[in-house]
Design an enzyme around this catalytic site. Structure first.
Site, PDB file in Angstrom:
ATOM      1  N   GLU A 321      -3.977  -1.181  -3.222  1.00 49.51           N
ATOM      2  CA  GLU A 321      -3.073  -0.810  -4.476  1.00 49.51           C
ATOM      3  C   GLU A 321      -1.661  -0.557  -3.901  1.00 49.51           C
ATOM      4  OE1 GLU A 321      -3.211   2.353  -8.052  1.00 49.51           O
ATOM      5  OE2 GLU A 321      -4.343   2.725  -6.196  1.00 49.51           O
ATOM      6  N   HIS A 322      -1.508   0.735  -3.165  1.00 45.63           N
ATOM      7  CA  HIS A 322      -0.117   0.779  -2.663  1.00 45.63           C
ATOM      8  C   HIS A 322      -0.190   0.406  -1.087  1.00 45.63           C
ATOM      9  CE1 HIS A 322      -1.342   3.990  -5.794  1.00 45.63           C
ATOM     10  NE2 HIS A 322      -0.101   3.754  -6.064  1.00 45.63           N
TER      11      HIS A 322
END
Length: 428
Positions: A321-322
């Site tokens: 996600e990040h």
């Protein structure tokens, strides 16, 4: 499981001891019951579930103008200023993104005119999670891009026990209507409509397992942005990585929830060991260590890559996600990556800045969904709808192939419709 091999060219200094995917609770039966009841009974079912799940006995769900004003007045001035700073950045970036989307009108061959329009959605529902803390960035990320896109009406739902500052956040972000409804019943109310909650065309925003499952089950008649799993952060690093900074970033994300996935993939085995040691050192006095330690112990991962190619391949496999890039030449490394939710290039680009206020959207794909989609953005609130129109010259161009193809497929009605226009034009 230290030093266990799990991917070509990858060994573990610290392996996760649990799988976020397999740990997902099966809540589908409960959610199905909630959805069916709200669809059939409307507000009465919403009240029943609000009492059972949220211990809320609100007679009126909608936040009034007076309630909005009170929430705004109670907001600390600096908090309001910081919230408006974040809104401004998110709005400006969304406007810049929207400017890249152009309507189209093209004559692809003489007399054949094709095009598309960019049409804002009529009504969108934004689910704003309550959480353990008042996360004022949450309504900003879902509501502001919708307003920039030109959505006709933005409806926000947040749990009845959410911090009052969250109402102020929804108001400042531009929500047209705000309802104190949480959980699966909020998704049901927005998907089906009730006596007081209008039916929406698309539902966006993260939530707990019940919210996620409700979004999955209502998808079809209404759109959704994505299915969100536990939050994730991974950092790619070589010898240039800073152990203290990497550990700090991992724990910053780990404090979100006990199921947060945090990881480091590095070509430097010594850095891997130092990051593990640094995480343990920082946990000693971290105020949120009760949550962060569980996430680190259960889902924390520190992987050593044989070389840069293995590091990049494993990162693309995870599609975090990040994804932070802390290498000697972070822009060069970033250019080689393909799968991620949002990319943080260089050690100055903290995930926290995006989470809160720098302008990019923090509603991002998890559980490897970054392999096929990006995060929430202004384009999620519009539809690109095509159109076409023909001049006689165009009909003479596309008509005969359409007649022949229809005939070869045995579709006589298609053949007649294509031929009729040719016949009429030829007859003058």
């Amino acid at each position: 499981m230290a030093n266990s091999k799990i991917f070509d060219g990858i060994t573990h200094t610290k392996a996760p001891r649990r799988s976020a995917a397999s740990d997902a609770n099966d809540v589908s039966a409960t959610v199905s019951e909630v959805l069916a009841a709200v669809a059939a009974e409307g507000d009465a079912a919403v009240r029943r579930f609000a009492s059972a799940f949220d211990r809320s006995d609100l007679a009126v769900f909608e936040v009034t103008e007076a309630d909005r004003a009170a929430a705004l007045a109670a907001l600390d001035p600096q908090t309001r200023a910081d919230t408006e700073f974040a809104i401004g950045n998110v709005r400006d970036f969304a406007k810049a993104q929207r400017a890249t989307m152009q309507e189209l009108e093209v004559e692809i061959r003489p007399g054949v005119h094709l095009g598309h329009r960019i049409i804002p959605l009529e009504r969108v529902g934004c689910y704003v999670p309550g959480g353990r803390y008042p996360l004022l960035s949450a309504p900003i990320m879902t509501i502001v891009p919708a307003k920039v896109a030109g959505v006709g009406e933005v409806v926000a739902c947040l749990p009845p026990n959410a911090h009052p500052a969250m109402i102020a956040g929804c108001h400042l972000s531009g929500a047209d209507r705000i309802f104190r409804i949480g959980g699966a019943q909020a998704i049901a109310a927005m998907a089906f409509g009730t006596e007081t909650v209008p039916r929406v065309d698309k539902i966006v925003g993260p939530g707990n397992a019940f919210v996620n499952e409700a979004k999955r089950q209502v998808f079809g008649p209404v759109g959704i942005d994505q299915l969100a799993g536990p939050s994730e952060i991974y950092t790619l690093a070589d010898h240039a990585g800073d152990a203290e900074m990497i550990a700090t970033d991992l724990l910053a994300q780990a404090e979100h929830d006990v199921r947060t996935r945090v990881g480091l993939i590095t070509t430097d085995a010594d850095l891997a060991k130092r990051v593990v040691e640094e995480v343990e050192r920082q946990l000693v006095d971290l105020a949120t260590a009760e949550t962060a330690r569980v996430a680190w112990e259960d889902y924390g991962e520190v992987a050593v890559a044989r070389d840069e190619a293995a590091m990049l391949a494993y990162s693309d496999h995870i599609a975090a996600e990040h994804l932070q890039v802390h290498t000697a030449d972070p822009h060069a490394t970033a250019a080689k990556l393909r799968h991620y939710g949002s990319l943080f290039i260089g050690e100055m680009a903290s995930v926290v800045y995006s989470d809160k206020c720098c302008g990019t959207n923090h509603t991002l794909p998890t559980m490897a969904a970054g392999r096929y989609t990006g995060g929430l953005w202004v384009g999620a609130y519009v539809k690109v709808a095509t159109h076409q129109w023909m001049e006689p010259e165009g009909v003479f161009s596309v008509g005969p192939p359409a007649v022949r193809q229809s005939a070869s497929e045995g579709l006589d009605g298609h053949r007649r419709a294509a031929q009729l226009r040719l016949d009429r034009l030829q007859a003058g």
